[in-house]
Structure formats: C-alpha cells, structure tokens
Motif scaffolding. Sequence first.
Motif, short mmCIF file in Angstrom:
data_model
loop_
_atom_site.label_atom_id
_atom_site.label_comp_id
_atom_site.label_asym_id
_atom_site.label_seq_id
_atom_site.Cartn_x
_atom_site.Cartn_y
_atom_site.Cartn_z
N ALA A 180 0.84 -1.20 0.00
CA ALA A 180 0.00 0.00 0.00
C ALA A 180 0.87 1.25 0.00
O ALA A 180 0.62 2.20 -0.75
N LEU A 187 -4.88 11.16 -3.20
CA LEU A 187 -5.34 9.86 -2.72
C LEU A 187 -6.84 9.88 -2.48
O LEU A 187 -7.56 8.94 -2.82
N SER A 213 -6.37 6.21 4.19
CA SER A 213 -5.01 5.72 4.30
C SER A 213 -4.65 4.96 3.04
O SER A 213 -5.53 4.48 2.32
N ALA A 214 -3.36 4.85 2.77
CA ALA A 214 -2.92 4.07 1.61
C ALA A 214 -3.45 2.65 1.71
O ALA A 214 -3.87 2.05 0.71
N GLU A 215 -3.47 2.13 2.93
CA GLU A 215 -3.92 0.74 3.09
C GLU A 215 -5.41 0.59 2.80
O GLU A 215 -5.84 -0.39 2.20
N THR A 236 -7.07 2.34 0.73
CA THR A 236 -7.21 2.41 -0.72
C THR A 236 -6.84 1.08 -1.37
O THR A 236 -7.55 0.61 -2.27
#
Lengths: 150, 150
Positions: free
Chosen positions: A115, A127, B6-8, B10
């Motif tokens: 991620a 994002l 959060s990137a996670e 996503t």
Amino acid sequence: MTTHPSAEATLDKVLALSMLVTADMARFEAAERVTGPRLHLLWQLGMSGPCTQRALADALDVTPRNITGLVDGLVDSGHVTREPHPTDRRATLVTPTPAGAGFVARLRASHADLAEQLFGHMTPRQLATFTRGLDETLERFARLMDGDQA
Amino acid sequence: MTTHPSAEATLDKVLALSMLVTADMARFEAAERVTGPRLHLLWQLGMSGPCTQRALADALDVTPRNITGLVDGLVDSGHVTREPHPTDRRATLVTPTPAGAGFVARLRASHADLAEQLFGHMTPRQLATFTRGLDETLERFARLMDGDQA
DNA sequence: TATTGTTATACTCTATAACTATA
DNA sequence: TATAGTTATAGAGTATAACAATA
C-alpha cells in the motif's frame, strides 16, 4: 494531448491492476511456500481467531469437505493445529501455531508495504480523489449485482 | 466529514474491486459452462487467431502439457478444433469453431457492457481523473517490480 | 540437436454424497 | 432430528519428466 479515456480502457486498467496485485500475492505465496486458498484461510483465521471448520467454510464460501483438505495441509506445514472445542465434542478449533501467527504477521506487513509503495507518494488530496473514484465504482458494482438478483 | 483515506484503505478497495470483477467473470463462466483457464485460452485465441499450442503456452504462461489438457476440454465442448499446421507437421493449429467464435464475441460484449455499467455514468472529466490515478498506480507497480528484479 | 506435443505421474483445489459421532 | 467433520469418489488445473515425431 490526452484524449478522454473510454470506459472500456478504464476497465482494462482495472483488470491490469487486478492482475498485478494477484501476481504480487503469488510471489508472496511462493516465497512462503503456502498456496492461495491456504493463505486465504490463514488470513481469515488471523481476523477471527481460533474457530471451527464450519465457520471457516462459511467465511471462505467453500464446502466443509474442502476445509478439511486445507486444514490437513496447514497442519502438515505446521501453520495450524486442530484443538478440541471446549463445549462441543463434534467440533475442532483450528488454531494458529507460532509459525502460523508469524505468517499472518508477515502477510499483514507485506500488505501495508505494498500500500505504501503504491499510494504513499500521492498527496492526501490525490489519494482522496482516487479513492472516491474507487468508492463510486464499488457502489455501481453493488447496485449492478443487486439489480441482477432482483 | 471524510477524513483522508489511508494508503492501506485504498489498497483494500482495489482488492475489493478486483474480487468483484473476478466474481462477475465467474458468473459469465458459469452461464457459459466454460472454466476460467479455458476462457483465458479462448480470449487469447480471439486476439491472436488460430495458433500453435506452443504459442498458447507462452501467452498463458503455463506448460505445454497444460495446454494439451485445456485444448482437450475445449475440443470436447465444441469450442475449438485441432487443425494440421500447413508447414510444420509437428504442430497443430488450435482453431475456434463457430461456437468458439460466438463465445468470444459474447465475452467481448459482456466486457463492454460491464465497462459501461461501471463507468458510463462518469463525466469525461471524472473518468479522466480516475483513470489517471489508475495509470499512476500501474506505473508505480511497474517500477516496483523492476526494482525487485534488479 | 532442437522443438512440438503427448503419455505418465503426482499434487492441490473443488464439489457431491454417504457416513460417524455428537448435540 | 440436526450439526460437525470425515471418507469416498470425481473432475479440473497445475507441474516435472520421459518419449515420439518432426524440423
């Protein structure tokens, strides 16, 4: 310069991304000597904690017979054990060993790392925008599947 | 109201989308009584036109032995035939029957329909923005895999 | 010699059906 | 009677290795 993408081109890119994520997962599986369905079971076990094979069959949407085979393999590889259920003597509690728990921990770390690699460079705003597109697409999909069932 | 994702989170949504696309494909496969790997072979055949089993093995990244089995199944189900290669008597040309060609046509139509259902409602601008996010992610992935090989 | 595809063998995942032990 | 899990059986996909026919 960039002409507007077609819906089909965008779907192709979603599929391409899906294949890459799958390939990345396959690499992890090969490195850990664990197959996809067994990884799925361990992931589920990591979320639920020790549980019966019946519960795993429901969660993974496969037959109880299938769970028997997957658990057999994971017992052989040392990732889980079958423990007696405290109150129901018919049932077994599939329980991660330390090796199994370690595997799940590495899987989670790998997930977080991917991620970060994929999205860590985006600004919060970028994002958010991209994630909104994903949300919308997921919603469309949900509606699509509801409609087909009705 | 919406905190930044959060990137996670996503990545989880990308995975969820991937699973939905896979489920949609599985529905098509069940309706057409064709398994995933055989569908993949037919899709490839639709793009390349009649070709040798060796070429299919390379394209699908499986062993030649595996192609033998897949083609056997598709011959039984009437989707392809094995024709003699015009110049190389060792090789066979896997060739779609009318039924096989019809299958590929329906698969393409289904693909276009799904794209329209998922993305047809977006404005050209929204679609372009979302697709740019996909492009960036695909690029990051490409770089990531290059880096791991080096 | 190298290549194409097959036979032989084996393992994993998947399913249904019948069965045992327990609830 | 119903549920948890297993044995029995079957089929698909995958792989390696050895082999035949052809290049």
